[in-house]
Design an enzyme around this catalytic site. Structure first.
Site, PDB file in Angstrom:
ATOM      1  CG  ASP A 131      47.021 -45.027   0.153  1.00 33.80           C
ATOM      2  OD1 ASP A 131      46.079 -44.547   0.112  1.00 33.80           O
ATOM      3  OD2 ASP A 131      47.832 -44.836   1.214  1.00 33.80           O
ATOM      4  CD  GLU A 146      42.329 -44.833   1.625  1.00 34.34           C
ATOM      5  OE1 GLU A 146      42.093 -46.013   2.605  1.00 34.34           O
ATOM      6  OE2 GLU A 146      42.866 -43.942   1.765  1.00 34.34           O
ATOM      7  CG  ASP A 185      51.610 -43.749   1.660  1.00 37.00           C
ATOM      8  OD1 ASP A 185      50.652 -43.197   1.882  1.00 37.00           O
ATOM      9  OD2 ASP A 185      52.655 -43.473   2.051  1.00 37.00           O
TER      10      ASP A 185
END
Length: 177
Positions: free
Chosen positions: A7, A78, A151
């Site tokens: 992430d 992502e 996260d």
């Protein structure tokens, strides 16, 4: 198969290592969450006191160490969600570029997923909130508690997303034969 989920962020980059230990059934892996195992998760934190270039070096060095330590088979990351804050999106884009470079230098293939794809795959709903994603990660990985910080939980969700989508593709291929 061991997956690195990432992430991306300039201040906090979440990472999660998930292993799919599902036994093959007639040449394919099971299409459920049996066999998913959390190996490690955490965050790479950069100081606001550092310049952008120095922060990117910290991300690169730490991610290279994580890849070297855990030897993932592939990586998932992502895609950038463009919000109203262009400055935030730009700094995430810088971090994401360094992350993609580090993954490529390690010889890993990388798969990219939108936040909507991750939410839909992990929670069954594309508009799931953070709490739903965290609970789903806890269930998928059979953890005692929700992984923190957010996260890191998101990075685990990205890794789970890749594993689940990969399984669905294999099942579809088998069904089409």
């Amino acid at each position: 198969m061991r997956i690195l989920g990432v992430d991306p962020g300039i201040e906090t980059t979440g990472y999660g290592i998930v292993e799919d230990e599902a036994a093959p059934v007639k040449g394919i892996t099971r299409a459920n969450n049996q066999g998913l195992k959390m190996i490690d998760y955490g965050c790479i934190i950069t100081s606001r006191q550092l310049s952008l270039a120095q922060r990117l070096v910290v991300i690169r060095q730490n991610l290279a160490d994580i890849i070297s330590r855990y030897q993932p088979d592939t990586a998932s990351i992502e895609e950038i969600f463009f919000s109203k804050n262009v400055k935030t999106a730009t700094s995430v884009a810088h971090a994401r570029g360094v992350i993609l470079l580090t993954i490529a230098e390690a010889g890993l293939s990388v798969f990219e997923y939108t936040p909507l794809q991750v939410k839909h795959t992990v929670c069954g709903a594309g508009h799931a909130d953070k709490a739903q994603i965290q609970k789903a990660v806890k269930l998928f990985l059979r953890l005692d508690s929700i992984p923190k910080p957010d996260d890191a939980a998101d990075a685990l969700a990205i890794a789970i997303c890749h594993i689940q989508r990969n399984k669905m593709c294999k099942l579809a291929e088998k069904a089409n034969k």
